[in-house]
Design a protein around this motif. Structure first.
Motif, PDB file in Angstrom:
ATOM      1  N   ARG A 117     -19.008  43.829  19.077  1.00  0.00           N
ATOM      2  CA  ARG A 117     -17.747  43.743  18.324  1.00  0.00           C
ATOM      3  C   ARG A 117     -16.728  42.857  19.020  1.00  0.00           C
ATOM      4  O   ARG A 117     -16.700  42.792  20.243  1.00  0.00           O
ATOM      5  CB  ARG A 117     -17.148  45.132  18.177  1.00  0.00           C
ATOM      6  N   LEU A 118     -15.918  42.198  18.223  1.00  0.00           N
ATOM      7  CA  LEU A 118     -14.747  41.499  18.752  1.00  0.00           C
ATOM      8  C   LEU A 118     -13.521  42.323  18.392  1.00  0.00           C
ATOM      9  O   LEU A 118     -13.487  42.966  17.336  1.00  0.00           O
ATOM     10  CB  LEU A 118     -14.630  40.104  18.125  1.00  0.00           C
ATOM     11  N   ASP A 119     -12.500  42.286  19.257  1.00  0.00           N
ATOM     12  CA  ASP A 119     -11.262  43.009  18.960  1.00  0.00           C
ATOM     13  C   ASP A 119     -10.629  42.450  17.692  1.00  0.00           C
ATOM     14  O   ASP A 119     -10.871  41.289  17.322  1.00  0.00           O
ATOM     15  CB  ASP A 119     -10.267  42.853  20.113  1.00  0.00           C
ATOM     16  N   THR A 122      -9.111  39.086  18.278  1.00  0.00           N
ATOM     17  CA  THR A 122      -9.984  38.020  18.812  1.00  0.00           C
ATOM     18  C   THR A 122     -10.535  37.192  17.657  1.00  0.00           C
ATOM     19  O   THR A 122     -10.897  37.736  16.615  1.00  0.00           O
ATOM     20  CB  THR A 122     -11.143  38.628  19.626  1.00  0.00           C
ATOM     21  N   TYR A 149     -16.017  32.720  26.281  1.00  0.00           N
ATOM     22  CA  TYR A 149     -14.693  33.020  25.725  1.00  0.00           C
ATOM     23  C   TYR A 149     -13.675  32.011  26.236  1.00  0.00           C
ATOM     24  O   TYR A 149     -13.780  31.538  27.378  1.00  0.00           O
ATOM     25  CB  TYR A 149     -14.237  34.418  26.165  1.00  0.00           C
ATOM     26  N   ALA A 208     -12.978  41.190  28.492  1.00  0.00           N
ATOM     27  CA  ALA A 208     -12.306  39.963  28.961  1.00  0.00           C
ATOM     28  C   ALA A 208     -10.844  40.268  29.283  1.00  0.00           C
ATOM     29  O   ALA A 208     -10.330  39.871  30.340  1.00  0.00           O
ATOM     30  CB  ALA A 208     -12.408  38.871  27.888  1.00  0.00           C
ATOM     31  N   LYS A 209     -10.191  41.012  28.406  1.00  0.00           N
ATOM     32  CA  LYS A 209      -8.764  41.300  28.608  1.00  0.00           C
ATOM     33  C   LYS A 209      -8.568  42.151  29.864  1.00  0.00           C
ATOM     34  O   LYS A 209      -7.638  41.918  30.646  1.00  0.00           O
ATOM     35  CB  LYS A 209      -8.201  42.040  27.392  1.00  0.00           C
TER      36      LYS A 209
HETATM   37  N1  URA Z   1     -13.439  40.950  25.511  1.00  0.00           N
HETATM   38  C1  URA Z   1     -12.279  41.437  24.989  1.00  0.00           C
HETATM   39  O1  URA Z   1     -11.397  41.869  25.713  1.00  0.00           O
HETATM   40  N2  URA Z   1     -12.135  41.418  23.653  1.00  0.00           N
HETATM   41  C2  URA Z   1     -13.060  40.909  22.796  1.00  0.00           C
HETATM   42  O2  URA Z   1     -12.852  40.891  21.574  1.00  0.00           O
HETATM   43  C3  URA Z   1     -14.253  40.412  23.355  1.00  0.00           C
HETATM   44  C4  URA Z   1     -14.415  40.440  24.718  1.00  0.00           C
END
Ligand code: URA
Length: 260
Positions: A117-119, A122, A149, A208-209
């Motif tokens: 899933r993507l947020d 995102t 990303y 990622a965040k």
């Molecule tokens: N990492 C994140 O923090 N958000 C995303 O949607 C994908 C990877």
């Protein structure tokens, strides 16, 4: 990691299948509704209206029209969507529309699921499939498929922050085992426009965040540009989608530079 060969066509797929059954398998509704579509003259193949719901056709490479719209047969669906911001990757979204609302009804009727899933905020490359083994290969950290990303952050990342992302950071996790395992980017660099570009092989929640926060910065916008060696097509508009073929499926499972 070596590239994965295109999915082998089973002998079953080559056997002719009744058109009503084909429509059913492709998400056109109940068996009764699919037979009715044929009975009402709404289904054609190669410009010829199909008269009998039981008339059988080989499915491999089959293209058919339903109510004037062209559909390619896909035993398993693999869809690439250019996800806009403001959409949730869930069939039952809580605050925003679902990414499924961007797909036509027959696709929504199939049991496709987002591949990782993507947020909601995102953007970028989202794959959806009803192919379980493929879903597993693309999301399991075991297969090391990198997801690339690009993020604009509160401040440009300095060398020390980039190094820490690659060396690994600890994230707060409910699961104590995960909390003790550093998580790292396989690559992290500053793009000429100051954005961060990093590749991840795991898919932890908000990974990622949270990684960027762990090195003392903050993600403002996040975009997924690539899965494996499969890039988001530059000409696909935001909200647009495409069927993926076997070659693109192999690209998604291979590392950039594998030559797949
Ligand atoms: N990492 C994140 O923090 N958000 C995303 O949607 C994908 C990877």
């Amino acid at each position: 990691m070596s590239s994965v060969p295109p999915s082998t066509k089973s002998a079953k797929a080559a056997k002719p299948v009744a058109i009503a059954q084909i429509l059913f398998s492709q998400g056109f509704g109940t068996r009764r509704h699919c037979a009715a579509l044929v009975d009402h003259g709404l289904v054609s193949i190669g410009g010829e209206v199909v008269e009998d719901p039981q008339q059988a056709f080989p499915t491999e490479g089959l293209v058919f029209e339903v109510e004037g719209k062209t559909w390619p047969f896909h035993e398993k669906a693999l869809i690439l969507l250019h996800k806009p911001a403001g959409y949730e990757c869930s069939r039952k979204p809580s605050h925003h529309p679902s990414v499924f609302s961007l797909l036509p009804e027959p696709l929504r009727n199939r049991d496709i699921q987002p591949v990782g899933r993507l947020d909601e905020d995102t953007t970028g490359l989202l794959l959806l499939t009803d192919d379980g083994p493929l879903q597993h290969k693309l999301t399991s950290p075991k297969y090391h498929v990198p997801k690339l990303y690009q993020a604009s952050c509160k401040a440009p990342l300095d060398e020390a922050q980039l190094r820490r992302l690659v060396e690994g950071v600890l994230l707060e996790e409910r699961n104590p085992r995960l909390a003790e395992e550093p998580v790292n980017a396989v690559s992290a660099r500053a793009l000429p426009d100051g954005r961060l570009e990093m590749a991840l092989t795991e898919g932890r929640y908000h990974q990622a965040k949270r990684m960027v926060a762990a090195v003392g910065n903050r993600v403002l916008t996040l975009h997924r540009q690539r899965i494996g060696a499969l890039d988001l097509p530059a000409d696909l508009p935001v909200g647009g989608w495409l069927w993926m073929d076997d070659a693109q499926r192999a690209l998604a499972m291979s590392e950039p530079g594998d030559g797949a």
